[in-house]
Design a protein around this motif. Structure first.
Motif, PDB file in Angstrom:
ATOM      1  N   GLU A  17       1.061 -31.369  26.592  1.00 38.96           N
ATOM      2  CA  GLU A  17       1.170 -30.050  25.984  1.00 38.96           C
ATOM      3  C   GLU A  17       0.529 -30.063  24.603  1.00 38.96           C
ATOM      4  O   GLU A  17       0.805 -30.940  23.780  1.00 38.96           O
ATOM      5  N   VAL A  18      -0.339 -29.083  24.350  1.00 39.97           N
ATOM      6  CA  VAL A  18      -1.020 -28.991  23.065  1.00 39.97           C
ATOM      7  C   VAL A  18      -0.104 -28.283  22.074  1.00 39.97           C
ATOM      8  O   VAL A  18       0.414 -27.194  22.362  1.00 39.97           O
ATOM      9  N   PRO A  19       0.142 -28.869  20.899  1.00 41.62           N
ATOM     10  CA  PRO A  19       1.019 -28.219  19.927  1.00 41.62           C
ATOM     11  C   PRO A  19       0.392 -26.917  19.416  1.00 41.62           C
ATOM     12  O   PRO A  19      -0.837 -26.791  19.364  1.00 41.62           O
ATOM     13  N   PRO A  20       1.203 -25.945  19.054  1.00 38.86           N
ATOM     14  CA  PRO A  20       0.655 -24.673  18.569  1.00 38.86           C
ATOM     15  C   PRO A  20      -0.050 -24.834  17.229  1.00 38.86           C
ATOM     16  O   PRO A  20       0.235 -25.761  16.460  1.00 38.86           O
ATOM     17  N   VAL A  21      -0.969 -23.936  16.961  1.00 38.10           N
ATOM     18  CA  VAL A  21      -1.641 -23.894  15.663  1.00 38.10           C
ATOM     19  C   VAL A  21      -0.664 -23.303  14.657  1.00 38.10           C
ATOM     20  O   VAL A  21      -0.139 -22.205  14.848  1.00 38.10           O
ATOM     21  N   ARG A  22      -0.414 -24.016  13.582  1.00 39.36           N
ATOM     22  CA  ARG A  22       0.541 -23.577  12.568  1.00 39.36           C
ATOM     23  C   ARG A  22      -0.210 -22.844  11.463  1.00 39.36           C
ATOM     24  O   ARG A  22      -1.155 -23.380  10.895  1.00 39.36           O
ATOM     25  N   ILE A  23       0.223 -21.613  11.157  1.00 39.05           N
ATOM     26  CA  ILE A  23      -0.515 -20.833  10.170  1.00 39.05           C
ATOM     27  C   ILE A  23       0.406 -20.295   9.080  1.00 39.05           C
ATOM     28  O   ILE A  23       1.607 -20.085   9.282  1.00 39.05           O
ATOM     29  N   VAL A  24      -0.204 -20.090   7.912  1.00 41.85           N
ATOM     30  CA  VAL A  24       0.427 -19.379   6.801  1.00 41.85           C
ATOM     31  C   VAL A  24      -0.345 -18.086   6.608  1.00 41.85           C
ATOM     32  O   VAL A  24      -1.586 -18.087   6.661  1.00 41.85           O
TER      33      VAL A  24
ATOM     34  N   ALA B 241      -0.445 -16.488  22.043  1.00 43.98           N
ATOM     35  CA  ALA B 241      -0.146 -17.805  22.627  1.00 43.98           C
ATOM     36  C   ALA B 241      -0.775 -18.928  21.814  1.00 43.98           C
ATOM     37  O   ALA B 241      -1.929 -18.839  21.392  1.00 43.98           O
ATOM     38  N   GLY B 242       0.004 -19.965  21.555  1.00 40.21           N
ATOM     39  CA  GLY B 242      -0.527 -21.143  20.872  1.00 40.21           C
ATOM     40  C   GLY B 242      -0.591 -21.027  19.371  1.00 40.21           C
ATOM     41  O   GLY B 242      -1.244 -21.843  18.717  1.00 40.21           O
ATOM     42  N   ILE B 243       0.070 -20.031  18.777  1.00 41.69           N
ATOM     43  CA  ILE B 243       0.063 -19.857  17.324  1.00 41.69           C
ATOM     44  C   ILE B 243       1.502 -19.688  16.840  1.00 41.69           C
ATOM     45  O   ILE B 243       2.278 -18.924  17.412  1.00 41.69           O
ATOM     46  N   THR B 244       1.857 -20.394  15.779  1.00 41.01           N
ATOM     47  CA  THR B 244       3.172 -20.273  15.165  1.00 41.01           C
ATOM     48  C   THR B 244       3.005 -19.977  13.676  1.00 41.01           C
ATOM     49  O   THR B 244       2.279 -20.701  12.980  1.00 41.01           O
ATOM     50  N   VAL B 245       3.624 -18.919  13.201  1.00 44.90           N
ATOM     51  CA  VAL B 245       3.591 -18.576  11.778  1.00 44.90           C
ATOM     52  C   VAL B 245       4.676 -19.387  11.080  1.00 44.90           C
ATOM     53  O   VAL B 245       5.862 -19.244  11.384  1.00 44.90           O
ATOM     54  N   VAL B 246       4.274 -20.254  10.137  1.00 45.08           N
ATOM     55  CA  VAL B 246       5.240 -21.133   9.472  1.00 45.08           C
ATOM     56  C   VAL B 246       5.531 -20.705   8.041  1.00 45.08           C
ATOM     57  O   VAL B 246       6.440 -21.242   7.406  1.00 45.08           O
ATOM     58  N   GLY B 247       4.756 -19.733   7.513  1.00 44.18           N
ATOM     59  CA  GLY B 247       5.003 -19.300   6.144  1.00 44.18           C
ATOM     60  C   GLY B 247       4.249 -18.036   5.803  1.00 44.18           C
ATOM     61  O   GLY B 247       3.265 -17.686   6.461  1.00 44.18           O
ATOM     62  N   GLN B 248       4.751 -17.340   4.773  1.00 48.78           N
ATOM     63  CA  GLN B 248       4.117 -16.105   4.299  1.00 48.78           C
ATOM     64  C   GLN B 248       4.003 -16.169   2.787  1.00 48.78           C
ATOM     65  O   GLN B 248       4.948 -16.592   2.104  1.00 48.78           O
ATOM     66  N   ALA B 249       2.852 -15.738   2.271  1.00 51.22           N
ATOM     67  CA  ALA B 249       2.605 -15.784   0.834  1.00 51.22           C
ATOM     68  C   ALA B 249       2.217 -14.400   0.317  1.00 51.22           C
ATOM     69  O   ALA B 249       1.330 -13.762   0.888  1.00 51.22           O
ATOM     70  N   PRO B 250       2.861 -13.917  -0.771  1.00 46.92           N
ATOM     71  CA  PRO B 250       2.536 -12.606  -1.324  1.00 46.92           C
ATOM     72  C   PRO B 250       1.344 -12.612  -2.279  1.00 46.92           C
ATOM     73  O   PRO B 250       0.918 -11.560  -2.738  1.00 46.92           O
ATOM     74  N   ASP B 251       0.815 -13.788  -2.599  1.00 43.15           N
ATOM     75  CA  ASP B 251      -0.351 -13.882  -3.486  1.00 43.15           C
ATOM     76  C   ASP B 251      -1.019 -15.241  -3.314  1.00 43.15           C
ATOM     77  O   ASP B 251      -0.508 -16.124  -2.612  1.00 43.15           O
ATOM     78  N   GLY B 252      -2.146 -15.411  -3.976  1.00 44.51           N
ATOM     79  CA  GLY B 252      -2.902 -16.643  -3.830  1.00 44.51           C
ATOM     80  C   GLY B 252      -2.197 -17.874  -4.365  1.00 44.51           C
ATOM     81  O   GLY B 252      -2.332 -18.971  -3.809  1.00 44.51           O
ATOM     82  N   GLU B 253      -1.456 -17.712  -5.459  1.00 45.79           N
ATOM     83  CA  GLU B 253      -0.731 -18.848  -6.030  1.00 45.79           C
ATOM     84  C   GLU B 253       0.261 -19.418  -5.022  1.00 45.79           C
ATOM     85  O   GLU B 253       0.344 -20.631  -4.829  1.00 45.79           O
ATOM     86  N   VAL B 254       1.015 -18.528  -4.391  1.00 50.80           N
ATOM     87  CA  VAL B 254       1.997 -18.978  -3.404  1.00 50.80           C
ATOM     88  C   VAL B 254       1.289 -19.567  -2.183  1.00 50.80           C
ATOM     89  O   VAL B 254       1.756 -20.542  -1.583  1.00 50.80           O
ATOM     90  N   ALA B 255       0.149 -18.986  -1.807  1.00 50.26           N
ATOM     91  CA  ALA B 255      -0.604 -19.514  -0.658  1.00 50.26           C
ATOM     92  C   ALA B 255      -1.011 -20.962  -0.899  1.00 50.26           C
ATOM     93  O   ALA B 255      -0.884 -21.812  -0.009  1.00 50.26           O
TER      94      ALA B 255
ATOM     95  N   LEU C 218       3.760 -26.957   3.353  1.00 49.85           N
ATOM     96  CA  LEU C 218       3.939 -26.781   4.792  1.00 49.85           C
ATOM     97  C   LEU C 218       2.857 -27.440   5.644  1.00 49.85           C
ATOM     98  O   LEU C 218       3.021 -27.593   6.853  1.00 49.85           O
ATOM     99  N   SER C 219       1.747 -27.798   5.031  1.00 51.49           N
ATOM    100  CA  SER C 219       0.622 -28.417   5.752  1.00 51.49           C
ATOM    101  C   SER C 219       0.257 -27.651   7.019  1.00 51.49           C
ATOM    102  O   SER C 219       0.238 -28.225   8.125  1.00 51.49           O
ATOM    103  N   PRO C 220      -0.058 -26.348   6.908  1.00 51.82           N
ATOM    104  CA  PRO C 220      -0.458 -25.597   8.100  1.00 51.82           C
ATOM    105  C   PRO C 220      -1.835 -26.039   8.579  1.00 51.82           C
ATOM    106  O   PRO C 220      -2.568 -26.719   7.847  1.00 51.82           O
ATOM    107  N   ASP C 221      -2.170 -25.654   9.791  1.00 49.52           N
ATOM    108  CA  ASP C 221      -3.529 -25.916  10.284  1.00 49.52           C
ATOM    109  C   ASP C 221      -4.508 -24.902   9.718  1.00 49.52           C
ATOM    110  O   ASP C 221      -5.668 -25.228   9.438  1.00 49.52           O
TER     111      ASP C 221
END
Length: 222
Positions: free
Chosen positions: A4-11, A31-45, A52-55
């Motif tokens: 099984e291929v792990p989902p792509v983790r995104i912020v 399918a195949g995508i998981t949202v692991v974080g949300q950022a309200p601006d570039g600094e937080v991103a 979180l080390s997203p993909d």
């Protein structure tokens, strides 16, 4: 047994809360995508990229404190393994080229539907560029524009092999690594090796600069 291929983790980085939360819900259904974080601006991103080390980071451009271009540049400098896909209202030349030069691998406008966003995210996670068609035309237009007077003209003696020259023309045609591999009957790993050598020989940092070189050195004609 198929592994099984792990989902792509995104912020998701977007300053408007309603848009950001809506995107998280929408993209989370792909399918195949998981949202692991949300950022309200570039600094937080930038901070979440480290924590979180997203993909992939799905990045808006116009944000407070730190805009998407600067956030993309900092993420790629600090975490080169993380890819950035721009999702923004802007499709003008300045924003497009600045974002790509900062290291963004994909660029979509907010007219994109969830399937197009999903394709761009999966492509970026695989190291492949996917651009909105309007953005692709702007990149090609920039490639055809004369280089700045201060920049040295590209040399025609980059000594690309016939295979590398062929790959370069396919890059200029907007083909993804997967499409190039299928056309040449080779693996994507082989294509990446060709592209790395092309970048090294032509002094290109990314696909946009390689396309510029292809036109200016005569490998591709308008």
């Amino acid at each position: 047994m198929v592994e099984e291929v792990p989902p792509v983790r995104i912020v998701i980085a977007e300053d408007q809360a309603a848009v950001r939360e809506g995107l998280a819900l929408l993209v989370g259904t792909v399918a195949g995508i998981t949202v692991v974080g949300q950022a309200p601006d570039g600094e937080v991103a930038v901070r979440l990229a480290g924590e979180l080390s997203p993909d992939v980071v799905l990045m808006d451009l116009s944000m407070p404190r730190c805009d998407g271009v600067e956030a993309t540049r900092r993420i790629k400098e600090q975490h080169p393994e993380i890819e950035v896909v721009v999702l923004t209202t802007y499709a003008d030349d300045d924003w497009v080229l600045r974002a790509l030069e900062a290291g963004a691998l994909g660029y979509l406008t907010k007219s994109a539907n969830k399937h197009e966003i999903g394709r761009a995210v999966h492509a970026a996670a695989a190291g492949q560029a996917l651009l909105d068609p309007r953005v692709q035309r702007r990149v090609l237009g920039a490639a055809l524009a004369p280089a700045p007077a201060s920049a040295p003209p590209p040399e025609d003696d980059a000594k690309l092999t016939k295979r590398e020259a062929h790959v370069l023309t396919l890059i200029a045609a907007g083909r993804s690594n997967k499409e190039i591999a299928a056309e040449l009957f080779v693996s994507e790993t082989t294509v990446k090796s060709h592209i790395n050598r092309i970048f090294a020989k032509t002094g290109s940092r990314d696909r946009a600069q390689a396309v510029r070189y292809a036109y200016q050195a005569g490998y591709v004609r308008d």
